[in-house]
Write a protein that holds these residues in place. Structure first.
Motif, PDB file in Angstrom:
ATOM      1  N   MET A 173      -4.970  19.248   5.620  1.00  0.00           N
ATOM      2  CA  MET A 173      -5.439  19.547   6.972  1.00  0.00           C
ATOM      3  C   MET A 173      -5.772  21.026   7.125  1.00  0.00           C
ATOM      4  SD  MET A 173      -2.911  17.225   9.362  1.00  0.00           S
ATOM      5  CE  MET A 173      -2.956  15.433   9.312  1.00  0.00           C
ATOM      6  N   LEU A 174      -4.944  21.886   6.520  1.00  0.00           N
ATOM      7  CA  LEU A 174      -5.235  23.313   6.537  1.00  0.00           C
ATOM      8  C   LEU A 174      -6.556  23.610   5.822  1.00  0.00           C
ATOM      9  CD1 LEU A 174      -1.870  25.210   5.859  1.00  0.00           C
ATOM     10  CD2 LEU A 174      -3.275  25.294   7.913  1.00  0.00           C
ATOM     11  N   THR A 175      -6.780  22.946   4.680  1.00  0.00           N
ATOM     12  CA  THR A 175      -8.017  23.146   3.928  1.00  0.00           C
ATOM     13  C   THR A 175      -9.232  22.743   4.753  1.00  0.00           C
ATOM     14  OG1 THR A 175      -6.836  22.743   1.851  1.00  0.00           O
ATOM     15  CG2 THR A 175      -9.221  22.576   1.795  1.00  0.00           C
ATOM     16  N   VAL A 176      -9.147  21.570   5.382  1.00  0.00           N
ATOM     17  CA  VAL A 176     -10.257  21.103   6.214  1.00  0.00           C
ATOM     18  C   VAL A 176     -10.434  22.006   7.432  1.00  0.00           C
ATOM     19  CG1 VAL A 176     -11.087  19.187   7.639  1.00  0.00           C
ATOM     20  CG2 VAL A 176     -10.054  18.725   5.413  1.00  0.00           C
ATOM     21  N   GLY A 177      -9.329  22.483   7.993  1.00  0.00           N
ATOM     22  CA  GLY A 177      -9.422  23.422   9.102  1.00  0.00           C
ATOM     23  C   GLY A 177     -10.130  24.710   8.704  1.00  0.00           C
ATOM     24  N   ALA A 178      -9.853  25.187   7.488  1.00  0.00           N
ATOM     25  CA  ALA A 178     -10.541  26.372   6.987  1.00  0.00           C
ATOM     26  C   ALA A 178     -12.037  26.111   6.845  1.00  0.00           C
ATOM     27  CB  ALA A 178      -9.945  26.798   5.649  1.00  0.00           C
ATOM     28  N   LEU A 179     -12.407  24.917   6.373  1.00  0.00           N
ATOM     29  CA  LEU A 179     -13.825  24.572   6.258  1.00  0.00           C
ATOM     30  C   LEU A 179     -14.493  24.561   7.634  1.00  0.00           C
ATOM     31  CD1 LEU A 179     -16.250  23.543   4.598  1.00  0.00           C
ATOM     32  CD2 LEU A 179     -15.414  21.226   5.010  1.00  0.00           C
ATOM     33  N   CYS A 180     -13.822  23.990   8.615  1.00  0.00           N
ATOM     34  CA  CYS A 180     -14.370  23.973   9.976  1.00  0.00           C
ATOM     35  C   CYS A 180     -14.578  25.385  10.494  1.00  0.00           C
ATOM     36  CB  CYS A 180     -13.438  23.198  10.904  1.00  0.00           C
ATOM     37  SG  CYS A 180     -13.331  21.426  10.549  1.00  0.00           S
TER      38      CYS A 180
ATOM     39  N   LEU B  39       5.897  21.456  -0.287  1.00  0.00           N
ATOM     40  CA  LEU B  39       6.123  20.069   0.127  1.00  0.00           C
ATOM     41  C   LEU B  39       6.023  19.094  -1.033  1.00  0.00           C
ATOM     42  CD1 LEU B  39       4.040  20.066   3.446  1.00  0.00           C
ATOM     43  CD2 LEU B  39       6.527  20.263   3.215  1.00  0.00           C
ATOM     44  N   ARG B  40       5.672  19.613  -2.217  1.00  0.00           N
ATOM     45  CA  ARG B  40       5.474  18.766  -3.408  1.00  0.00           C
ATOM     46  C   ARG B  40       4.441  17.680  -3.141  1.00  0.00           C
ATOM     47  NH1 ARG B  40      11.682  18.007  -5.782  1.00  0.00           N
ATOM     48  NH2 ARG B  40      12.110  20.237  -6.039  1.00  0.00           N
ATOM     49  N   SER B  41       3.355  18.081  -2.501  1.00  0.00           N
ATOM     50  CA  SER B  41       2.284  17.137  -2.173  1.00  0.00           C
ATOM     51  C   SER B  41       0.973  17.540  -2.835  1.00  0.00           C
ATOM     52  CB  SER B  41       2.094  17.059  -0.657  1.00  0.00           C
ATOM     53  OG  SER B  41       1.760  18.330  -0.118  1.00  0.00           O
ATOM     54  N   GLU B  42       1.066  18.236  -3.996  1.00  0.00           N
ATOM     55  CA  GLU B  42      -0.138  18.624  -4.716  1.00  0.00           C
ATOM     56  C   GLU B  42      -0.837  17.390  -5.265  1.00  0.00           C
ATOM     57  OE1 GLU B  42       2.575  21.284  -6.970  1.00  0.00           O
ATOM     58  OE2 GLU B  42       0.808  22.602  -7.035  1.00  0.00           O
TER      59      GLU B  42
ATOM     60  N   PRO C  31       0.836  -1.213   0.000  1.00  0.00           N
ATOM     61  CA  PRO C  31       0.000   0.000   0.000  1.00  0.00           C
ATOM     62  C   PRO C  31       0.862   1.251   0.000  1.00  0.00           C
ATOM     63  CG  PRO C  31       0.004  -1.027   2.180  1.00  0.00           C
ATOM     64  CD  PRO C  31       0.679  -1.992   1.250  1.00  0.00           C
ATOM     65  N   ARG C  32       0.360   2.257  -0.672  1.00  0.00           N
ATOM     66  CA  ARG C  32       1.082   3.522  -0.737  1.00  0.00           C
ATOM     67  C   ARG C  32       1.103   4.173   0.655  1.00  0.00           C
ATOM     68  NH1 ARG C  32      -1.092   8.970  -3.694  1.00  0.00           N
ATOM     69  NH2 ARG C  32       0.762  10.270  -3.378  1.00  0.00           N
ATOM     70  N   ARG C  33       2.233   4.692   1.022  1.00  0.00           N
ATOM     71  CA  ARG C  33       2.386   5.338   2.325  1.00  0.00           C
ATOM     72  C   ARG C  33       2.575   6.847   2.135  1.00  0.00           C
ATOM     73  NH1 ARG C  33       3.251   1.651   6.307  1.00  0.00           N
ATOM     74  NH2 ARG C  33       4.074   3.258   7.708  1.00  0.00           N
ATOM     75  N   MET C  34       2.004   7.593   3.071  1.00  0.00           N
ATOM     76  CA  MET C  34       2.129   9.045   3.031  1.00  0.00           C
ATOM     77  C   MET C  34       2.580   9.533   4.396  1.00  0.00           C
ATOM     78  SD  MET C  34      -1.105  10.434   0.805  1.00  0.00           S
ATOM     79  CE  MET C  34      -0.400  12.079   0.841  1.00  0.00           C
ATOM     80  N   SER C  35       3.365  10.586   4.388  1.00  0.00           N
ATOM     81  CA  SER C  35       3.829  11.168   5.643  1.00  0.00           C
ATOM     82  C   SER C  35       2.798  12.158   6.174  1.00  0.00           C
ATOM     83  CB  SER C  35       5.170  11.879   5.439  1.00  0.00           C
ATOM     84  OG  SER C  35       4.990  13.011   4.613  1.00  0.00           O
ATOM     85  N   ILE C  36       2.824  12.373   7.472  1.00  0.00           N
ATOM     86  CA  ILE C  36       1.941  13.360   8.087  1.00  0.00           C
ATOM     87  C   ILE C  36       2.215  14.750   7.518  1.00  0.00           C
ATOM     88  CG2 ILE C  36       1.407  14.542  10.247  1.00  0.00           C
ATOM     89  CD1 ILE C  36       0.118  11.848  10.085  1.00  0.00           C
ATOM     90  N   ILE C  37       3.490  15.042   7.263  1.00  0.00           N
ATOM     91  CA  ILE C  37       3.847  16.354   6.717  1.00  0.00           C
ATOM     92  C   ILE C  37       3.165  16.579   5.368  1.00  0.00           C
ATOM     93  CG2 ILE C  37       5.750  17.778   5.876  1.00  0.00           C
ATOM     94  CD1 ILE C  37       5.688  17.510   8.868  1.00  0.00           C
ATOM     95  N   GLY C  38       3.092  15.513   4.555  1.00  0.00           N
ATOM     96  CA  GLY C  38       2.464  15.644   3.250  1.00  0.00           C
ATOM     97  C   GLY C  38       0.972  15.909   3.325  1.00  0.00           C
ATOM     98  N   LEU C  39       0.347  15.580   4.461  1.00  0.00           N
ATOM     99  CA  LEU C  39      -1.086  15.816   4.634  1.00  0.00           C
ATOM    100  C   LEU C  39      -1.402  17.194   5.181  1.00  0.00           C
ATOM    101  CD1 LEU C  39      -2.233  12.392   6.141  1.00  0.00           C
ATOM    102  CD2 LEU C  39      -2.649  13.240   3.829  1.00  0.00           C
TER     103      LEU C  39
END
Length: 250
Positions: free
Chosen positions: A18-25, A63-66, A6-14
């Protein structure tokens, strides 16, 4: 036989998402505060959402996580934060007594924001990828929300009650028209300056931050009026240039 890992992602890449979802909240909570007549807190949350909206894309590129899902999240959250939430907040603040006429103004503003974001997405994906490299077509949705709130900023800065609902309704509809306009507005992220002026930029930013903390509503009024002046200059420049036929679409 083992399957693919399975593909793994770092917390930093998310972090950008997280900022986008925080803005929605923040935007959805602003609606709740408006329902409780805590309009000052609601405005601050929308402003906070606008700041986070300005950071998430830059952080993703850094972060090159687009990703496609990140772009979709950003667009959907922008519609809620800068379309639906401002419309409902202004409705609860000044337009309820107008009933149908006030609600029509809300719908004009919200639909205009929707069309603005749809055109932006289509322009970036297929039809006109260069449309917004040098600036924006029309007023961006976060700036549109800040402009729509100008009557509230003025009322809070002067310590008065809600302005006349008719004026607020006309202003909302006008801001909606600015968002779907075909004129060009500058993108401040493209702004550059000579290195020798860095110290003045830093001092200016510190002064702006201090003004926002000491006189938040008056400072936001001034910033809105400056932006209105920039829009006026853009419209005048556009009127003096030969017109080109716009591409089909929203």
């Amino acid at each position: 036989m083992e399957g693919p890992r399975p593909r793994r992602m770092s917390i930093i890449g998310l972090l950008p998402n997280m900022l986008t979802v925080g803005a929605l909240c923040a935007g959805v909570t602003a609606i709740r505060f408006a329902m409780e007549a805590r309009f000052g807190a609601a405005l601050l949350l929308i402003f906070f959402a606008a700041v986070m909206d300005g950071l998430d894309g830059r952080l993703a590129r850094l972060l090159r996580s687009e990703s496609q899902i990140g772009a979709e999240l950003d667009s959907l959250c922008d519609f809620v934060n800068f379309g639906v939430a401002p419309g409902l907040i202004l409705w609860m603040w000044a337009l309820q007594d107008m009933k149908a006429a006030g609600w029509i103004a809300v719908l004009i503003y919200v639909v205009s924001c929707l069309l603005r974001l749809a055109r932006f997405n289509v322009g970036h994906r297929a039809i006109d990828a260069t449309a917004e490299k040098a600036g924006f077509q029309g007023v961006p949705s976060p700036a549109g929300a800040m402009l729509a709130f100008l009557p509230m900023f003025m009322a809070f800065a002067w310590g008065t009650g809600a302005l006349h609902g008719g004026l607020v309704a006309v202003w909302m509809a006008a801001v909606g028209a600015l968002m779907i306009g075909r004129f060009h507005t500058p993108s401040f992220k493209k702004l550059t300056f000579e290195a020798q002026y860095v110290r003045f930029v830093v001092v200016g930013f510190a002064a702006l931050l201090a003004a926002l903390l000491a006189y938040p509503w008056a400072t936001l009024v001034v910033l809105d009026l400056i932006y209105v002046g920039i829009i006026g200059v853009s419209l005048l420049r556009g009127a003096t240039k030969p017109r080109k036929e716009p591409p089909d679409g929203a």
